[in-house]
Motif scaffolding. Structure first.
Motif, PDB file in Angstrom:
ATOM      1  N   THR A 190       0.864  -1.173   0.000  1.00 16.74           N
ATOM      2  CA  THR A 190       0.000   0.000   0.000  1.00 16.74           C
ATOM      3  C   THR A 190       0.910   1.236   0.000  1.00 16.74           C
ATOM      4  O   THR A 190       2.047   1.165   0.469  1.00 16.74           O
ATOM      5  CB  THR A 190      -0.902   0.048   1.248  1.00 16.74           C
ATOM      6  OG1 THR A 190      -0.077   0.205   2.387  1.00 16.74           O
ATOM      7  CG2 THR A 190      -1.725  -1.224   1.389  1.00 16.74           C
ATOM      8  N   ALA A 191       0.393   2.328  -0.531  1.00 16.67           N
ATOM      9  CA  ALA A 191       1.208   3.547  -0.584  1.00 16.67           C
ATOM     10  C   ALA A 191       0.291   4.744  -0.760  1.00 16.67           C
ATOM     11  O   ALA A 191      -0.881   4.596  -1.106  1.00 16.67           O
ATOM     12  CB  ALA A 191       2.194   3.467  -1.751  1.00 16.67           C
ATOM     13  N   LEU A 217       0.130  -2.938  -6.291  1.00 12.97           N
ATOM     14  CA  LEU A 217       0.254  -1.737  -5.464  1.00 12.97           C
ATOM     15  C   LEU A 217      -1.117  -1.097  -5.285  1.00 12.97           C
ATOM     16  O   LEU A 217      -1.816  -0.856  -6.274  1.00 12.97           O
ATOM     17  CB  LEU A 217       1.171  -0.725  -6.166  1.00 12.97           C
ATOM     18  CG  LEU A 217       2.536  -0.455  -5.536  1.00 12.97           C
ATOM     19  CD1 LEU A 217       3.322  -1.734  -5.379  1.00 12.97           C
ATOM     20  CD2 LEU A 217       3.318   0.529  -6.383  1.00 12.97           C
ATOM     21  N   HIS A 218      -1.459  -0.851  -4.047  1.00 14.54           N
ATOM     22  CA  HIS A 218      -2.733  -0.198  -3.753  1.00 14.54           C
ATOM     23  C   HIS A 218      -2.416   1.216  -3.271  1.00 14.54           C
ATOM     24  O   HIS A 218      -1.869   1.388  -2.184  1.00 14.54           O
ATOM     25  CB  HIS A 218      -3.459  -1.006  -2.678  1.00 14.54           C
ATOM     26  CG  HIS A 218      -4.833  -0.502  -2.364  1.00 14.54           C
ATOM     27  ND1 HIS A 218      -5.605  -1.046  -1.372  1.00 14.54           N
ATOM     28  CD2 HIS A 218      -5.584   0.474  -2.915  1.00 14.54           C
ATOM     29  CE1 HIS A 218      -6.778  -0.406  -1.326  1.00 14.54           C
ATOM     30  NE2 HIS A 218      -6.777   0.525  -2.246  1.00 14.54           N
ATOM     31  N   VAL A 219      -2.727   2.190  -4.110  1.00 12.60           N
ATOM     32  CA  VAL A 219      -2.351   3.562  -3.782  1.00 12.60           C
ATOM     33  C   VAL A 219      -3.589   4.373  -3.394  1.00 12.60           C
ATOM     34  O   VAL A 219      -4.530   4.500  -4.181  1.00 12.60           O
ATOM     35  CB  VAL A 219      -1.628   4.239  -4.975  1.00 12.60           C
ATOM     36  CG1 VAL A 219      -1.184   5.640  -4.594  1.00 12.60           C
ATOM     37  CG2 VAL A 219      -0.437   3.404  -5.421  1.00 12.60           C
ATOM     38  N   PHE A 220      -3.559   4.871  -2.185  1.00 13.06           N
ATOM     39  CA  PHE A 220      -4.649   5.714  -1.687  1.00 13.06           C
ATOM     40  C   PHE A 220      -4.570   7.057  -2.414  1.00 13.06           C
ATOM     41  O   PHE A 220      -3.558   7.759  -2.329  1.00 13.06           O
ATOM     42  CB  PHE A 220      -4.467   5.889  -0.178  1.00 13.06           C
ATOM     43  CG  PHE A 220      -5.498   6.725   0.488  1.00 13.06           C
ATOM     44  CD1 PHE A 220      -6.804   6.275   0.634  1.00 13.06           C
ATOM     45  CD2 PHE A 220      -5.166   7.975   0.998  1.00 13.06           C
ATOM     46  CE1 PHE A 220      -7.758   7.051   1.272  1.00 13.06           C
ATOM     47  CE2 PHE A 220      -6.124   8.765   1.633  1.00 13.06           C
ATOM     48  CZ  PHE A 220      -7.417   8.296   1.766  1.00 13.06           C
ATOM     49  N   ARG A 240      -3.158  12.383   6.937  1.00 14.17           N
ATOM     50  CA  ARG A 240      -4.033  12.038   8.068  1.00 14.17           C
ATOM     51  C   ARG A 240      -4.586  10.613   7.922  1.00 14.17           C
ATOM     52  O   ARG A 240      -4.828   9.934   8.920  1.00 14.17           O
ATOM     53  CB  ARG A 240      -5.167  13.051   8.184  1.00 14.17           C
ATOM     54  CG  ARG A 240      -4.647  14.407   8.613  1.00 14.17           C
ATOM     55  CD  ARG A 240      -5.742  15.283   9.164  1.00 14.17           C
ATOM     56  NE  ARG A 240      -5.272  16.659   9.273  1.00 14.17           N
ATOM     57  CZ  ARG A 240      -6.010  17.659   9.737  1.00 14.17           C
ATOM     58  NH1 ARG A 240      -7.270  17.437  10.106  1.00 14.17           N
ATOM     59  NH2 ARG A 240      -5.517  18.869   9.807  1.00 14.17           N
ATOM     60  N   ALA A 241      -4.797  10.178   6.693  1.00 12.59           N
ATOM     61  CA  ALA A 241      -5.262   8.795   6.489  1.00 12.59           C
ATOM     62  C   ALA A 241      -4.227   7.825   7.044  1.00 12.59           C
ATOM     63  O   ALA A 241      -4.572   6.806   7.641  1.00 12.59           O
ATOM     64  CB  ALA A 241      -5.497   8.528   5.002  1.00 12.59           C
ATOM     65  N   VAL A 242      -2.956   8.181   6.884  1.00 10.04           N
ATOM     66  CA  VAL A 242      -1.889   7.320   7.390  1.00 10.04           C
ATOM     67  C   VAL A 242      -1.798   7.443   8.917  1.00 10.04           C
ATOM     68  O   VAL A 242      -1.730   6.440   9.627  1.00 10.04           O
ATOM     69  CB  VAL A 242      -0.535   7.678   6.731  1.00 10.04           C
ATOM     70  CG1 VAL A 242       0.603   6.883   7.363  1.00 10.04           C
ATOM     71  CG2 VAL A 242      -0.598   7.409   5.232  1.00 10.04           C
ATOM     72  N   LYS A 243      -1.867   8.671   9.394  1.00 12.48           N
ATOM     73  CA  LYS A 243      -1.678   8.890  10.828  1.00 12.48           C
ATOM     74  C   LYS A 243      -2.819   8.353  11.694  1.00 12.48           C
ATOM     75  O   LYS A 243      -2.660   8.174  12.901  1.00 12.48           O
ATOM     76  CB  LYS A 243      -1.473  10.383  11.104  1.00 12.48           C
ATOM     77  CG  LYS A 243      -0.127  10.838  10.579  1.00 12.48           C
ATOM     78  CD  LYS A 243       0.380  12.066  11.290  1.00 12.48           C
ATOM     79  CE  LYS A 243       1.874  12.232  11.026  1.00 12.48           C
ATOM     80  NZ  LYS A 243       2.265  13.648  11.029  1.00 12.48           N
ATOM     81  N   TYR A 246      -6.193   4.859   9.086  1.00 11.61           N
ATOM     82  CA  TYR A 246      -7.273   4.647   8.120  1.00 11.61           C
ATOM     83  C   TYR A 246      -6.688   3.969   6.886  1.00 11.61           C
ATOM     84  O   TYR A 246      -7.305   3.109   6.275  1.00 11.61           O
ATOM     85  CB  TYR A 246      -7.906   5.995   7.738  1.00 11.61           C
ATOM     86  CG  TYR A 246      -8.978   5.875   6.674  1.00 11.61           C
ATOM     87  CD1 TYR A 246     -10.303   5.611   7.025  1.00 11.61           C
ATOM     88  CD2 TYR A 246      -8.654   6.026   5.324  1.00 11.61           C
ATOM     89  CE1 TYR A 246     -11.277   5.485   6.047  1.00 11.61           C
ATOM     90  CE2 TYR A 246      -9.632   5.900   4.350  1.00 11.61           C
ATOM     91  CZ  TYR A 246     -10.935   5.628   4.712  1.00 11.61           C
ATOM     92  OH  TYR A 246     -11.889   5.502   3.740  1.00 11.61           O
ATOM     93  N   PHE A 247      -5.484   4.352   6.531  1.00 14.20           N
ATOM     94  CA  PHE A 247      -4.793   3.717   5.407  1.00 14.20           C
ATOM     95  C   PHE A 247      -3.356   3.401   5.801  1.00 14.20           C
ATOM     96  O   PHE A 247      -2.428   4.166   5.527  1.00 14.20           O
ATOM     97  CB  PHE A 247      -4.836   4.609   4.156  1.00 14.20           C
ATOM     98  CG  PHE A 247      -4.469   3.855   2.905  1.00 14.20           C
ATOM     99  CD1 PHE A 247      -5.413   3.107   2.226  1.00 14.20           C
ATOM    100  CD2 PHE A 247      -3.158   3.864   2.426  1.00 14.20           C
ATOM    101  CE1 PHE A 247      -5.070   2.375   1.088  1.00 14.20           C
ATOM    102  CE2 PHE A 247      -2.804   3.145   1.283  1.00 14.20           C
ATOM    103  CZ  PHE A 247      -3.763   2.400   0.611  1.00 14.20           C
TER     104      PHE A 247
END
Ligand SMILES: Cc1ncc(C[n+]2csc(CCOP(=O)(O)OP(=O)(O)O)c2C)c(N)n1
Ligand code: SF4
Lengths: 319, 417
Positions: A190-191, A217-220, A240-243, A246-247
């Motif tokens: 994911t990235a 590869l799953h890219v948000f 924020r999705a990473v923090k 959520y992703f």
């Protein structure tokens, strides 16, 4: 990025070893994460990739019109239904003919998680030698922001609109990357665009892995127009999705999961949703459902990574 | 089915007794494709089983993609073909329908794919049985359609198909059709061509200019949005290539005859047509039976002939008009339906040229649907009715030969369902 001065560059720019093959102005909405992603890939992997794309928000730029194109890459405009099979045909022929190749099957979540999921799974099962990139904007954006399998709980879309009898999508989102990792393909990751160094590394790993088979590869890829946030906030939304987990950012080699970024103190998911209008109607209880889902997915990921480390996958006798 | 196999092999070629499906598989093998992708379906399955065995035994050096469905089979071979490969796939009925979007895209991209379609009824009613409805349902997809009569013609047409599809002046995908069940599983004597002869026959393609190929770093795209004039240009060029394929097919049939010692006459085969007053128009395996009955009728003094359609798309209207002009009566046999037109699809299409036939009268026979055999008796009935028409008698325009209960579809009479 030719002729760049050595020594003065940040780490991410060091990965950009090739020209940007796209014309300077292209037909994406302002702030679209897709533009950054689509320019980034060939600058990291080279301009000799063959890229396939479907009808989607990427199409106007990736596929051009009549004999005019926005870029100088070799490309193939596929149907949504059979994208992975098209990429399979290309990669297999190049292999047969001894032509060096990096085929990138570049699709939205609508193709990857919904209408083209069958042939994506088929290509993974057969371990086809190419890279599949799903840019996930959590819906069908090109047709006007409809729900897809990766649309999260509570999101208002034009087919799951918020209304007096609806709180938006009343279903959880599909964890596409985890599904693909379970195929035990050489590489899954994911990235997202807030962590470009991580993305670049994963692109290069995928390129190396496709010599052994399928790489996913799953890219948000947030969409300001469809999600309802200010165009300048795209990177902040990714961050924020990473923090919030959520992703989460992770990778898996032959199914063995490893976090590539661990968030020490994850923020509540509301710090992510508060930026985005498609969640604006959710009350605290609704947000808790989303939070529980995020926690569950993250817990699963952790659990699986432990399990995977304990259980040994039989190694094929070939190669 | 086969009425006149010469059991004398050309030096080096092999006489074998094989099924239609085996003939298709061997034909594909002899063409040396780079990529094969296929998915099993009755009555085609044996083809991919045989190809898989050739591959497993090292007799076929291709990338074999065991896809998860027909849609992927067509998408994979389309892309491999556009990349520059020679490709093969095979399907039938439901499979053809499941790949339909890719069938259209393949034609639009002018990818020179060769596919065998073993004719079977289409979904709707679950009919695991023969019929040409699958072919009819895809007739305007933009592919060249060839129809084989017997196992020999299957192997020969699969080989010839590459000369059409990949010809620099054509570059249109080709579908080779043959009747499921009747030919797929029928074992017949087949003169299997020698590899060197096939190589020689196909080598012509190598001397032609190289077709445009999608290669890494080639800065070339395929599948952009065709809009307004751009789209019109491509469509017109497609139509023109289809028209060119008519003469090309006649030419390749002649060249095929020079190398392999047998030819078929091109777009149509005319059987005892010269002095015929009455003609049946047919296609596929029924033609073997029709020829047998014609011989019998001829012995009894009836001047009847057969026009067998070998190339169905593009529709060979010019040669058909030339062959049928001035005949007293024509009976067209269809193994499929054409809703709203009452008569069968091929009958309906031929009707469009009626004014050029100098007064020939036409009737439609619908038979051979869902494995109802087109028997000798059925063919006799068709010839008799066509003779009656020639004599000016009152004959029903459309006859469902194996279903006498059928009147010309009449909603009022039939009522309800
Ligand atoms: C078979 C098929 N069904 C429907 C469509 C219409 N369509 C065009 S783009 C699109 C949505 C694509 O969504 P996604 O793949 O997520 O890409 P995005 O638009 O979000 O970039 C749809 C449904 C189509 N092109 N093909
Ligand atoms: S709708 Fe969204 S995904 Fe599509 S171009 Fe605009 S911002 Fe990008």
């Amino acid at each position: 990025m030719t002729g760049k001065k050595k020594g003065k560059l940040t780490k991410v720019l060091d990965y950009l070893k090739h020209d940007d093959p796209f014309s300077k102005g292209v037909a994406f909405c302002p702030g679209c994460s897709l533009e950054l992603l689509i320019r980034f890939i060939p600058q990291v992997l080279g301009n000799d990739i063959v890229i396939t794309g479907t009808p989607s928000c990427s199409a106007p730029v990736l596929l051009g019109q009549n004999n005019q194109s926005w870029h100088s890459l070799s490309y193939f405009g596929t149907l949504m239904t059979g994208a992975a099979a098209n990429a399979t045909g290309l990669a297999r022929y190049y292999r047969k003919a001894g032509i060096d190749n990096t085929v990138i099957c570049f699709n939205g979540d609508g193709t990857a998680a919904d209408i083209g999921f069958g042939n994506l799974a088929g290509a993974a099962e057969r371990n086809e030698p190419f890279i599949y990139i799903c840019y996930d904007n959590e819906g069908y954006m090109n047709t006007g922001i409809q729900k897809s399998a990766t649309t999260p709980f509570g999101a208002s879309t034009t087919t799951t609109p918020f209304g007096s009898a609806s709180k938006g999508k009343n279903l959880r989102r599909m964890n596409l990357a985890l599904k693909m990792a379970m195929h035990k393909i050489p590489y899954t990751a994911t990235a997202t665009m807030s962590d470009l160094g991580d993305l670049a590394k994963k692109l290069l790993k995928a390129k190396e892995a496709k010599e052994r088979g399928f790489a996913f590869l799953h890219v948000f890829a947030p969409c300001p127009t469809g999600w309802g946030y200010a165009p300048e906030n795209t990177i902040e939304v990714c961050r924020r999705a990473v923090k919030t987990n959520y992703f989460p950012l992770w990778e898996a080699e032959n199914g063995k999961i490893r976090m590539t970024k661990t968030v020490k103190k994850p923020k509540p998911v509301s710090t992510y949703t508060e930026l985005i209008k498609k969640f604006a109607h959710l009350n605290e209880a609704d947000l808790q459902i989303l939070q529980d889902d995020v926690d569950y997915e993250y817990c699963m990921l952790g659990g699986l990574s432990v399990l995977e480390a304990e259980c040994q996958l039989p190694v094929s006798t070939e190669d | 089915m086969n009425t006149k196999i010469k059991a004398k092999a050309k030096a080096g070629s092999q006489i074998k007794v094989i099924t239609g499906n085996a003939a298709a598989a061997i034909g594909a093998k002899l063409a040396r494709p780079d990529v094969v992708a296929a998915y099993p379906i009755t009555p085609q399955t044996e083809i991919i089983e045989q190809i898989s065995k050739f591959h497993a035994d090292g007799e076929m050096d291709c990338e074999l993609i065991t896809v998860e469905g027909e849609n992927s089979a067509m998408n994979a071979v389309m892309a491999a073909s556009l990349a520059g490969g020679r490709v093969f796939t095979a399907t039938s009925s439901w499979g053809l329908v499941f790949m339909y979007d890719a069938v259209l895209a393949t034609a639009g991209a002018r990818a020179p794919v060769v596919m065998v379609n073993v004719n079977r009824e289409t979904p709707g009613i679950i009919a695991v049985s023969s019929g040409q409805q699958d072919m009819i349902s895809t007739r305007d997809a933009g592919w060249i359609f060839l129809i084989a009569e017997n196992c020999q013609e299957i192997i020969d047409l699969v080989i010839q198909a590459y000369r059409l599809a990949e010809d620099y002046d054509i570059q249109v995908p080709v579908m080779v059709h043959y009747d499921g069940f009747y030919l797929s599983y029928l074992s017949e004597v087949v003169d299997v061509p020698v590899q060197e002869d096939v190589d020689k026959f196909l080598a012509v393609l190598k001397d032609q200019p190289e077709r445009t190929k999608l290669i890494p770093g080639g800065k070339l795209g395929c599948g952009s949005h065709g809009i307004l004039d751009g789209y019109l240009e491509l469509r017109y060029k497609h139509v023109s290539a289809m028209e060119r394929s008519k003469a090309k097919f006649e030419q390749t049939d002649k060249e095929f005859q020079e190398i392999f010692g047998r030819g078929y006459g091109g777009l149509i085969e005319e059987y005892r047509m010269d002095d015929a007053d009455v003609v049946l128009v047919g296609s596929g395996s029924m033609c073997g039976t029709i020829k047998t009955v014609i011989d019998k009728k001829r012995d009894a003094g009836v001047k009847v002939g057969l026009l067998k359609i070998r190339m169905y798309r593009p529709f060979p209207s010019e040669v058909m008009v030339k062959a049928l002009k001035g005949k007293k009566a024509i009976g067209v046999v269809d193994r499929s339906l054409c809703f709203g037109f009452k008569g069968g699809p091929i009958y309906t299409e031929l009707k469009a040229f009626e004014t050029q036939l100098d007064g020939s009268k036409m009737i439609s026979f619908i038979d051979g649907i869902a494995n109802t055999d087109i028997t000798i008796a059925n063919v006799e009935q068709m010839i008799d009715a066509t003779c009656d028409l020639a004599e000016g008698k009152d004959v029903r325009e459309v006859t469902w030969v194996s279903y006498p209960e059928a009147q010309e579809p009449d909603s009022e009479k039939m009522g309800g369902r």
